[in-house]
Design a protein around this motif. Structure first.
Motif, PDB file in Angstrom:
ATOM      1  N   ARG A 156      -1.691 -15.776 -25.626  1.00  0.00           N
ATOM      2  CA  ARG A 156      -0.287 -15.395 -25.637  1.00  0.00           C
ATOM      3  C   ARG A 156       0.327 -15.703 -26.992  1.00  0.00           C
ATOM      4  O   ARG A 156       0.167 -16.795 -27.521  1.00  0.00           O
ATOM      5  CB  ARG A 156       0.446 -16.191 -24.550  1.00  0.00           C
ATOM      6  N   GLU A 197       8.767 -10.902 -21.836  1.00  0.00           N
ATOM      7  CA  GLU A 197       8.382 -10.957 -20.427  1.00  0.00           C
ATOM      8  C   GLU A 197       8.922  -9.703 -19.734  1.00  0.00           C
ATOM      9  O   GLU A 197       9.739  -9.775 -18.826  1.00  0.00           O
ATOM     10  CB  GLU A 197       8.878 -12.244 -19.778  1.00  0.00           C
ATOM     11  N   HIS A 198       8.476  -8.578 -20.234  1.00  0.00           N
ATOM     12  CA  HIS A 198       8.828  -7.299 -19.634  1.00  0.00           C
ATOM     13  C   HIS A 198       7.563  -6.451 -19.603  1.00  0.00           C
ATOM     14  O   HIS A 198       6.632  -6.709 -20.360  1.00  0.00           O
ATOM     15  CB  HIS A 198       9.912  -6.585 -20.441  1.00  0.00           C
ATOM     16  N   ARG A 199       7.597  -5.435 -18.745  1.00  0.00           N
ATOM     17  CA  ARG A 199       6.355  -4.674 -18.564  1.00  0.00           C
ATOM     18  C   ARG A 199       6.223  -3.549 -19.591  1.00  0.00           C
ATOM     19  O   ARG A 199       6.021  -2.383 -19.248  1.00  0.00           O
ATOM     20  CB  ARG A 199       6.266  -4.164 -17.119  1.00  0.00           C
ATOM     21  N   ASN A 222       2.768  -8.186 -20.882  1.00  0.00           N
ATOM     22  CA  ASN A 222       2.642  -9.613 -20.544  1.00  0.00           C
ATOM     23  C   ASN A 222       2.644  -9.881 -19.033  1.00  0.00           C
ATOM     24  O   ASN A 222       1.787 -10.628 -18.551  1.00  0.00           O
ATOM     25  CB  ASN A 222       3.744 -10.420 -21.238  1.00  0.00           C
ATOM     26  N   PRO A 223       3.562  -9.305 -18.253  1.00  0.00           N
ATOM     27  CA  PRO A 223       3.502  -9.582 -16.802  1.00  0.00           C
ATOM     28  C   PRO A 223       2.207  -9.077 -16.169  1.00  0.00           C
ATOM     29  O   PRO A 223       1.713  -9.672 -15.197  1.00  0.00           O
ATOM     30  CB  PRO A 223       4.716  -8.832 -16.244  1.00  0.00           C
ATOM     31  N   ASP A 226      -0.474 -11.550 -17.012  1.00  0.00           N
ATOM     32  CA  ASP A 226      -0.319 -12.688 -16.091  1.00  0.00           C
ATOM     33  C   ASP A 226      -0.982 -12.371 -14.747  1.00  0.00           C
ATOM     34  O   ASP A 226      -1.700 -13.204 -14.173  1.00  0.00           O
ATOM     35  CB  ASP A 226       1.167 -12.973 -15.815  1.00  0.00           C
ATOM     36  N   ASP A 418       9.903  -9.184 -29.010  1.00  0.00           N
ATOM     37  CA  ASP A 418      10.191  -8.727 -27.646  1.00  0.00           C
ATOM     38  C   ASP A 418      10.196  -7.196 -27.572  1.00  0.00           C
ATOM     39  O   ASP A 418      10.081  -6.633 -26.472  1.00  0.00           O
ATOM     40  CB  ASP A 418      11.570  -9.227 -27.188  1.00  0.00           C
TER      41      ASP A 418
ATOM     42  N   ASP B 424       9.936  -3.720 -13.692  1.00  0.00           N
ATOM     43  CA  ASP B 424      10.039  -5.058 -14.273  1.00  0.00           C
ATOM     44  C   ASP B 424      10.319  -6.134 -13.224  1.00  0.00           C
ATOM     45  O   ASP B 424      10.507  -7.295 -13.579  1.00  0.00           O
ATOM     46  CB  ASP B 424      11.142  -5.053 -15.331  1.00  0.00           C
ATOM     47  N   ASP B 428       7.178 -13.221 -13.090  1.00  0.00           N
ATOM     48  CA  ASP B 428       7.629 -13.988 -14.247  1.00  0.00           C
ATOM     49  C   ASP B 428       9.151 -14.093 -14.329  1.00  0.00           C
ATOM     50  O   ASP B 428       9.673 -14.896 -15.106  1.00  0.00           O
ATOM     51  CB  ASP B 428       7.083 -13.365 -15.533  1.00  0.00           C
ATOM     52  N   LYS B 429       9.875 -13.283 -13.573  1.00  0.00           N
ATOM     53  CA  LYS B 429      11.342 -13.334 -13.595  1.00  0.00           C
ATOM     54  C   LYS B 429      11.889 -14.455 -12.713  1.00  0.00           C
ATOM     55  O   LYS B 429      13.100 -14.652 -12.641  1.00  0.00           O
ATOM     56  CB  LYS B 429      11.925 -11.991 -13.129  1.00  0.00           C
TER      57      LYS B 429
END
Lengths: 464, 464
Positions: A156, A197-199, A222-223, A226, A418, B424, B428-429
């Motif tokens: 990351r 942290e968005h798709r 990133n999601p 994860d 971002d 989204d 992670d949210k």
């Protein structure tokens, strides 16, 4: 020149004395700064570029529209001379792309092809995923251990104001496919080189190596990274289907577009500011690098509205095809090979739209006083002068490696990664006030560097 | 019951006195609250649901997996009885979808079909876009004025802690296609009913009306709506190609899944808490409504670990098919039609993962003291008791309209509509500490309502 000839390959002062900026030029610079903040000339340029052109992928019809737009915009903004430098390259285009987890936990994944990736077969590839915490761990895997598998690098990127998390993370994108193929993998997935942290998966250029199989390579948002890591951590094998359509339709010639404000006393000497006109295809390239285009075009425009031209030429360059390997910048440096010495200092805006917090340069000792004079005018903008740190913007590198002195107007990049290289790089991410601050800074910098009596130490090896 | 029979259709106290909660139950509740904060039982449930099931669109194989998961999870969490209630509906599924601006400014747009939309022809529809600032302006357009056009409603949802911006904005989604078709339009685009400045279009259910043409309907991500509005504002006609593939494969039967902790004294009387198990297809339904599932399952689990069962039954319901019209909740209310009176109070967690800031209820006057007793235990969690405001969660509405008393554990929804109904909406949210606070609140509420001596005023019309 004689002095340079006496000391090839080293930084040589153009004169024995200090480089200084006349007081009258300083006063004018303060006025430029305040006009930038009052007149807001930068944001509208970014808005127009990202709205009427949109994404500007090298080699597309939008690339051609952007080049025409830049030429017309320089004219409309009052530049004295608009020229172009051709940039020829092989085009790579993204088509359809998708990925999904198979088996007992089927679900879609948000991915995007890395720039330059080969396609998969039309039906995609299906294989078990093997996770590595970083590129080095993949490189350390035994030869052949990934036969028929998809390698997945999950490290990351870390968030910092100066973006220094990018460098260590981006190697997975640049060379991951080569390392994976060496171990027998049939595909590569990486966690996006992104702090979001968005798709939104993050694209960017990757490389192959001669003699190593070319395998398809994509980034997971990133999601989604994860999610994939969580599923792998459950201990059952996890398989993925990856389908990438990519096209290489052939060669294309785009152009660097150059706007000059011709110097009143030393027109052959140039202060260069610029940005790149191309963008990745996923977003509209507002931060990367519509912002830089707006900032530097507007800065030139403000200087052009002064009662007299600067002593040296102020050159604004809209570089082509930065994203696929600094191709416009390389073509420019090649094109100017015999005039490299005339580029007295160069700075690029290519780090998003965050405010500038530092002025940096590798100017020679005798010119550092002039850099500090520039810094004094920038200080009310919240900009400090820093010595011994930083580096040139990407498109300045080909000039800098030829000995041209660089300056860096270092931007706050806390949020840049971002959005960078994703579909989410759009105009709404830009604060108009932040653009004003940067237009002010570039106008001050370019004007004062062009007014300076004495040079900044540019000394290409072998220059005459 | 006699008293209810004497006053049909009005709120009738079960006894002439006040509803009160015994002091011993209050002490136990404080312990439940502190255990929730110490043991963190909720987040892991959300993580598991969103990871191993992923998106849970009604009528998909993931819907079936989620139902099995919920049954097994109730068993594993120690509930006394696990039952299901069938919910039958027509399935709607999303296929490929894309849109692009045509003409001299070609560029892609991020869109998604509204739930229930018909498909376009396979090649899509191409038409000029006509913008309306809101649904009313579209409704006010002359009949036939949109013949062959695509209507575009551009009003923007406002952000509030309590989410009250959603209601006024969402009408464009619900009924926009009907209004547009009445004017002759061949398609509808709306700005997403979302507060996010990210390129995630927001889906959600829409309706057609008998006798009005069924036209395809899609939402634009906020940045894409901005872009389309900017282009239209330039004054030239803007045309869009819209391609939506949607499928209606037929009828499907899913299930509400119910976990009961059977009451030690009044097992037929129930305190209901719950959430919905289904989600839209775009994300993994972490906020909507994996959070609610995790919170209410964990709250029930904590109560089930106490040395004795609550006086009344505590029922946790995982509702099916909420997103496509509260279908599970309607089926549940129908299924329980003869036992509505036994639902003494009901609360749903379906507003994301933000902390709870208020306890609200429409409990009768004689029970308000008991509500305040519950509020006293919730206060250390940052929760105030508020009277005369709020309303039931969506899946409680069919019970509430039948006279069941509702409670609302009102959540901070400031960020909810940044993610709701988009790709989204992922794990992670969610902040695990926020989940703990809510598990604590639901455990306290359900335990104390089940321990209360006296009822809360539930009185369905015609109940006996």
């Amino acid at each position: 020149m004689l002095l340079a000839a006496l000391a090839l390959g080293t930084v040589v002062p153009a004169t024995a004395g200090e480089t200084r900026i006349p007081e009258a030029a300083i006063e004018t610079a303060a006025g430029l700064r305040d006009r930038a903040l009052a007149e807001n000339p930068g944001y509208a340029i970014i808005e127009e570029l990202t709205t009427v052109i949109g994404p500007r992928m090298p080699g597309t019809e939008a690339d051609a529209r952007a080049v025409e737009w830049a030429k017309q915009k320089f004219e409309a903004l009052g530049f004295d001379r608009v020229t172009t430098v051709p940039v020829t390259f092989d085009v790579w285009l993204r088509g359809e792309e998708r990925a999904e987890i198979l088996g007992t936990v089927p679900q879609p994944l948000k991915i995007t092809a890395l720039g330059g990736s080969v396609a998969t077969p039309a039906e995609g590839i299906e294989a078990e995923v093997v996770e590595f915490p970083n590129l080095q761990a993949l490189a350390d895997a035994p030869d052949g251990s990934l036969e028929g598998k998809i390698a997945y690098i999950s490290n990351r990127m870390q968030r910092f104001r100066d973006g220094r998390g990018y460098g260590p993370a981006v190697a997975a994108r640049s060379t991951g496919a080569v390392e994976a193929a060496r171990k027998g993998a049939i595909g590569l997935l990486i966690r996006s080189i992104s702090t979001a942290e968005h798709r939104f998966p993050h694209t960017g250029q990757m490389r192959y190596e001669d003699g190593v199989a070319r395998i398809p390579a994509a980034a997971l948002a990133n999601p989604d990274a994860d999610q994939l890591s969580r599923l792998i951590a459950l201990g059952e094998p996890v398989s993925v289907r990856l389908m990438l359509e990519t096209m290489t339709p052939g060669e294309y010639t785009s152009h660097n577009v150059i706007g000059d404000l011709i110097g009143r006393e030393a027109p052959e000497e140039m202060v260069v500011i610029g940005a790149h006109l191309d963008s990745w295809d996923l977003g509209t390239g507002a931060l990367d690098d519509g912002a830089g285009i707006g900032i530097t075009f507007a800065a030139g425009h403000l200087i052009g509205q002064l009662p007299e031209r600067p002593r040296r030429t102020v050159r604004v360059i809209a570089f082509a095809a930065e994203e696929i390997g600094l191709l416009g910048a390389r073509a420019y440096a090649q094109h100017e090979a015999t005039r490299v010495r005339e580029h007295v200092i160069a700075a690029e805006s290519d780090f998003g739209a965050g405010r500038i917090y530092a002025l940096r340069s590798n100017a020679k000792d005798e010119a550092w006083g002039a850099i500090e004079q520039i810094g004094d005018v920038l200080r009310p903008l919240g900009i400090e002068t820093e010595r011994g740190v930083g580096g040139p913007g990407p498109d300045i590198i080909p000039l800098a490696t030829r000995g041209v002195t660089w300056a860096q107007l270092a931007q706050d990049g806390t949020l840049y990664f971002d959005y960078h290289h994703t579909a989410d790089d759009t105009l709404d991410k830009i604060d108009a006030g932040d653009i004003d601050q940067q237009v002010a800074a570039y106008a001050v910098f370019a004007w004062l560097a062009a007014e300076a009596e004495g040079d900044f130490g540019s000394a290409p090896p072998g220059s005459d």
